[in-house]
Design a protein around this motif. Structure first.
Motif, PDB file in Angstrom:
ATOM      1  N   VAL A 153     102.401  85.165  80.856  1.00 33.39           N
ATOM      2  CA  VAL A 153     101.688  84.865  79.613  1.00 33.39           C
ATOM      3  C   VAL A 153     100.538  83.913  79.938  1.00 33.39           C
ATOM      4  O   VAL A 153     100.759  82.830  80.465  1.00 33.39           O
ATOM      5  N   PRO A 154      99.297  84.292  79.635  1.00 32.43           N
ATOM      6  CA  PRO A 154      98.157  83.417  79.949  1.00 32.43           C
ATOM      7  C   PRO A 154      98.105  82.217  79.021  1.00 32.43           C
ATOM      8  O   PRO A 154      98.552  82.284  77.869  1.00 32.43           O
ATOM      9  N   GLY A 155      97.533  81.120  79.504  1.00 31.50           N
ATOM     10  CA  GLY A 155      97.321  79.944  78.667  1.00 31.50           C
ATOM     11  C   GLY A 155      96.043  80.081  77.858  1.00 31.50           C
ATOM     12  O   GLY A 155      95.246  80.999  78.056  1.00 31.50           O
ATOM     13  N   SER A 156      95.828  79.167  76.938  1.00 30.91           N
ATOM     14  CA  SER A 156      94.663  79.248  76.058  1.00 30.91           C
ATOM     15  C   SER A 156      93.364  79.091  76.829  1.00 30.91           C
ATOM     16  O   SER A 156      92.385  79.806  76.564  1.00 30.91           O
ATOM     17  N   VAL A 157      93.337  78.169  77.787  1.00 32.04           N
ATOM     18  CA  VAL A 157      92.116  77.955  78.563  1.00 32.04           C
ATOM     19  C   VAL A 157      91.802  79.184  79.406  1.00 32.04           C
ATOM     20  O   VAL A 157      90.650  79.635  79.494  1.00 32.04           O
ATOM     21  N   TRP A 158      92.835  79.740  80.041  1.00 28.97           N
ATOM     22  CA  TRP A 158      92.652  80.929  80.871  1.00 28.97           C
ATOM     23  C   TRP A 158      92.153  82.096  80.018  1.00 28.97           C
ATOM     24  O   TRP A 158      91.240  82.827  80.414  1.00 28.97           O
ATOM     25  N   THR A 159      92.745  82.288  78.851  1.00 28.01           N
ATOM     26  CA  THR A 159      92.341  83.386  77.972  1.00 28.01           C
ATOM     27  C   THR A 159      90.889  83.235  77.553  1.00 28.01           C
ATOM     28  O   THR A 159      90.099  84.196  77.597  1.00 28.01           O
ATOM     29  N   ARG A 160      90.520  82.022  77.129  1.00 26.22           N
ATOM     30  CA  ARG A 160      89.140  81.780  76.696  1.00 26.22           C
ATOM     31  C   ARG A 160      88.152  82.030  77.843  1.00 26.22           C
ATOM     32  O   ARG A 160      87.143  82.712  77.669  1.00 26.22           O
ATOM     33  N   GLN A 161      88.457  81.486  79.019  1.00 24.01           N
ATOM     34  CA  GLN A 161      87.541  81.619  80.146  1.00 24.01           C
ATOM     35  C   GLN A 161      87.414  83.070  80.602  1.00 24.01           C
ATOM     36  O   GLN A 161      86.317  83.527  80.930  1.00 24.01           O
ATOM     37  N   ARG A 162      88.528  83.795  80.624  1.00 25.66           N
ATOM     38  CA  ARG A 162      88.470  85.185  81.066  1.00 25.66           C
ATOM     39  C   ARG A 162      87.669  86.036  80.071  1.00 25.66           C
ATOM     40  O   ARG A 162      86.863  86.884  80.471  1.00 25.66           O
ATOM     41  N   LYS A 186      97.237  85.824  64.170  1.00 23.64           N
ATOM     42  CA  LYS A 186      96.755  84.601  64.823  1.00 23.64           C
ATOM     43  C   LYS A 186      95.531  84.963  65.654  1.00 23.64           C
ATOM     44  O   LYS A 186      95.570  85.885  66.461  1.00 23.64           O
ATOM     45  N   SER A 187      94.434  84.225  65.473  1.00 21.41           N
ATOM     46  CA  SER A 187      93.201  84.543  66.186  1.00 21.41           C
ATOM     47  C   SER A 187      92.715  83.421  67.096  1.00 21.41           C
ATOM     48  O   SER A 187      91.842  83.653  67.930  1.00 21.41           O
ATOM     49  N   ASP A 188      93.250  82.226  66.956  1.00 19.10           N
ATOM     50  CA  ASP A 188      92.815  81.109  67.800  1.00 19.10           C
ATOM     51  C   ASP A 188      93.390  81.243  69.199  1.00 19.10           C
ATOM     52  O   ASP A 188      94.538  81.660  69.382  1.00 19.10           O
ATOM     53  N   PHE A 189      92.606  80.838  70.195  1.00 15.56           N
ATOM     54  CA  PHE A 189      93.092  80.880  71.572  1.00 15.56           C
ATOM     55  C   PHE A 189      94.307  79.967  71.758  1.00 15.56           C
ATOM     56  O   PHE A 189      95.227  80.283  72.502  1.00 15.56           O
ATOM     57  N   GLU A 190      94.292  78.819  71.061  1.00 11.16           N
ATOM     58  CA  GLU A 190      95.382  77.853  71.223  1.00 11.16           C
ATOM     59  C   GLU A 190      96.708  78.375  70.695  1.00 11.16           C
ATOM     60  O   GLU A 190      97.776  77.829  71.022  1.00 11.16           O
ATOM     61  N   ALA A 191      96.672  79.431  69.889  1.00 10.37           N
ATOM     62  CA  ALA A 191      97.913  79.983  69.333  1.00 10.37           C
ATOM     63  C   ALA A 191      98.803  80.595  70.407  1.00 10.37           C
ATOM     64  O   ALA A 191      99.988  80.843  70.164  1.00 10.37           O
ATOM     65  N   ILE A 192      98.273  80.822  71.612  1.00 11.84           N
ATOM     66  CA  ILE A 192      99.060  81.411  72.690  1.00 11.84           C
ATOM     67  C   ILE A 192     100.020  80.406  73.314  1.00 11.84           C
ATOM     68  O   ILE A 192     101.035  80.784  73.924  1.00 11.84           O
ATOM     69  N   GLU A 193      99.737  79.122  73.186  1.00 14.35           N
ATOM     70  CA  GLU A 193     100.507  78.095  73.891  1.00 14.35           C
ATOM     71  C   GLU A 193     102.002  78.122  73.578  1.00 14.35           C
ATOM     72  O   GLU A 193     102.828  78.036  74.496  1.00 14.35           O
ATOM     73  N   PRO A 194     102.442  78.246  72.302  1.00 16.58           N
ATOM     74  CA  PRO A 194     103.891  78.278  72.045  1.00 16.58           C
ATOM     75  C   PRO A 194     104.600  79.482  72.674  1.00 16.58           C
ATOM     76  O   PRO A 194     105.826  79.464  72.815  1.00 16.58           O
ATOM     77  N   PHE A 195     103.874  80.506  73.070  1.00 16.30           N
ATOM     78  CA  PHE A 195     104.488  81.712  73.624  1.00 16.30           C
ATOM     79  C   PHE A 195     104.584  81.686  75.149  1.00 16.30           C
ATOM     80  O   PHE A 195     105.134  82.621  75.735  1.00 16.30           O
ATOM     81  N   ARG A 196     104.061  80.668  75.773  1.00 24.19           N
ATOM     82  CA  ARG A 196     104.018  80.675  77.235  1.00 24.19           C
ATOM     83  C   ARG A 196     105.412  80.595  77.851  1.00 24.19           C
ATOM     84  O   ARG A 196     105.639  81.072  78.960  1.00 24.19           O
ATOM     85  N   ARG A 197     106.351  79.995  77.136  1.00 21.22           N
ATOM     86  CA  ARG A 197     107.735  79.907  77.637  1.00 21.22           C
ATOM     87  C   ARG A 197     108.662  80.831  76.843  1.00 21.22           C
ATOM     88  O   ARG A 197     109.877  80.672  76.893  1.00 21.22           O
ATOM     89  N   ASP A 198     108.071  81.760  76.138  1.00 22.80           N
ATOM     90  CA  ASP A 198     108.847  82.685  75.304  1.00 22.80           C
ATOM     91  C   ASP A 198     109.049  83.981  76.089  1.00 22.80           C
ATOM     92  O   ASP A 198     108.125  84.788  76.249  1.00 22.80           O
TER      93      ASP A 198
END
Length: 453
Positions: free
Chosen positions: A87-96, A63-75
């Protein structure tokens, strides 16, 4: 047909990607926190190493999209497996990554070097040489407005990154993004300055190294750089050689035929086809310096094609190889043919890691992602080489190397029940997968030995 009652448990915690537990241990073996956090400290918020490990975790799942991290935030398994504080969110990951890309990519290559050296990753030679293969490849990003996307040599809009692979296993010791319009040889001397010390660091001193690259890298400047590197290694008592495909642009084909005839070098391989091998010394100039190089040229003349059709005008084909080796010409050509194996490694990065189309519109961020992808690729390659090629491999057919897709299917996507109890983390694989459990146990033992050593 049987009808199944569907049920969702509120207590049972399952994971379909148990292999992340091993990726977390690879991150520990590579000392991600030690390498990244002191160089990119934060005064508050999430550590940079957490962003790096989370992104590497995604890449090792294809998985390479930033949005792919979202399902793992509560995992909780994703968090525990990778050793994340959060677990960082997609927006945080992209911005960092946007903010730290230029600094971060400088240190991500060190992760691969530490992983391979600390785990004693096998680096096997080919016919007496550890091969270092260089090449560019095309990432098709047609229809996008991303920074530096341009017309590539394959006639599509995209990028042309450059990569370096070491050994028969194809360890990636360099992966850098380039604009689509950039020529293969342009600024490659700086890439060589970075990868040669990495090869020196990883390859045993008693092993010879051979660099192989295609005709896109046929330039006097790069030949001089490789010749100087050969001299530097020789001063250290080490062996370094190169084979570069010759680009016969603007060559007079009839003159080469006449030259081969003058040396009585032609051999008829079939009626209407003859082949000559020539080994010549050529002076090349760069700046104010001149240096002699050995060029092997193969001249093929056809007066009858393979279907038996006589040709009005002979078909003349020129091929050549620059080399520092003093071996017979046919041996040098044979050694270069194995260079084509690296094309599989390109396809694994583009397809198996899902990196054909890069997720960001910013060039630096996409370049940083490719550096992280090189580390993720090496993590998966390590699991495949240590767990899927020996006697414990659950796959029946033997192989010297398993492709990344096989590692994803056999290790990364293995399902298990995740249990956190009494300060212990447990993965329960259930019945019928004893061979795969053996692989996990062997890999974990190997990685844990590095951490405790």
């Amino acid at each position: 047909m049987a009808r199944f009652d569907l049920k969702q448990s509120t207590k049972l915690q399952l994971t379909s990607y148990a292999g992340l537990a091993l990726i977390g241990q690879c991150c520990q073996a590579a000392q991600v926190e030690t390498v990244i956090d002191p160089k990119l400290p934060v005064s508050q918020g999430m550590r940079t190493s957490d962003v790096v490990k989370a992104m590497v975790g995604l890449l090792t799942l294809g998985k390479s999209d930033f949005e792919a991290i979202e399902p793992f935030r509560r995992d909780s398994f994703f968090k525990e497996a990778l050793g994340l504080s959060k677990v960082p969110g997609s927006v945080w990951t992209r911005q960092r990554l946007d903010a730290k890309a230029a600094q971060l990519r400088e240190w991500t290559d060190e992760l691969s070097l530490r992983l391979l050296s600390r785990t004693d990753a096998p680096i096997t030679p080919h016919e007496g040489f550890v091969c270092l293969d260089l090449d560019t490849f095309v990432m098709n990003n047609d229809g996008s407005k991303k920074e530096a996307v341009g017309r590539t040599y394959q006639g599509v809009d995209g990028y042309t990154p450059i990569a370096a692979y070491l050994g028969n296993e194809g360890w990636n010791i360099g992966l850098e993004l380039r604009p689509g319009v950039q020529h293969s040889a342009l600024e490659t001397e700086y890439f060589l300055e970075r990868i040669f010390p990495r090869a020196e660091r990883l390859v045993a001193p008693d092993q010879a190294v051979r660099v192989r690259d295609d005709s896109g890298f046929d330039s006097a400047r790069l030949l001089f750089a490789k010749a100087e590197e050969k001299a530097r290694w020789a001063a250290l008592g080490r062996s370094f050689d190169f084979i570069t495909k010759w680009n016969p642009r603007k060559q007079d084909k009839e003159a080469w035929v006449a030259r081969a005839e003058a040396h009585d070098a032609f051999t008829e391989t079939r009626p209407g086809k003859r082949v000559a091998l020539l080994s010549v010394a050529v002076e090349r100039a760069w700046g104010k310096a001149q240096r002699g190089f050995r060029l092997i040229v193969r001249v093929t003349e056809r007066t009858i094609d393979k279907r038996g059709q006589h040709l009005w005008v002979p078909d003349i084909e020129l091929e050549g190889w620059w080399t520092s080796l003093d071996r017979p010409a046919d041996e040098v050509i044979g050694l270069y043919k194995h260079h084509g194996t690296h094309e599989q490694f390109h396809s694994e990065i583009k397809s198996d890691l899902d990196l054909e189309r890069l997720p960001s519109g910013k060039f630096d961020t996409n370049d940083c992602l490719l550096h992280l992808a090189a580390f993720a690729y090496n993590c998966l390659r390590l699991l495949g080489q240590l767990g899927l090629t020996g006697e414990i491999a659950p796959i029946r057919h033997p192989a010297k190397r398993r492709r990344i897709k096989t590692v994803l299917q056999e290790i990364m996507y293995r399902a298990a029940k995740f249990v956190a109890h009494a300060r212990k983390l447990v993965l329960d694989f259930g019945r019928g997968v004893a061979a795969h459990v053996d692989v996990f146990m062997q890999l974990q033992t190997r990685l844990q030995a590095v951490l405790s050593g």
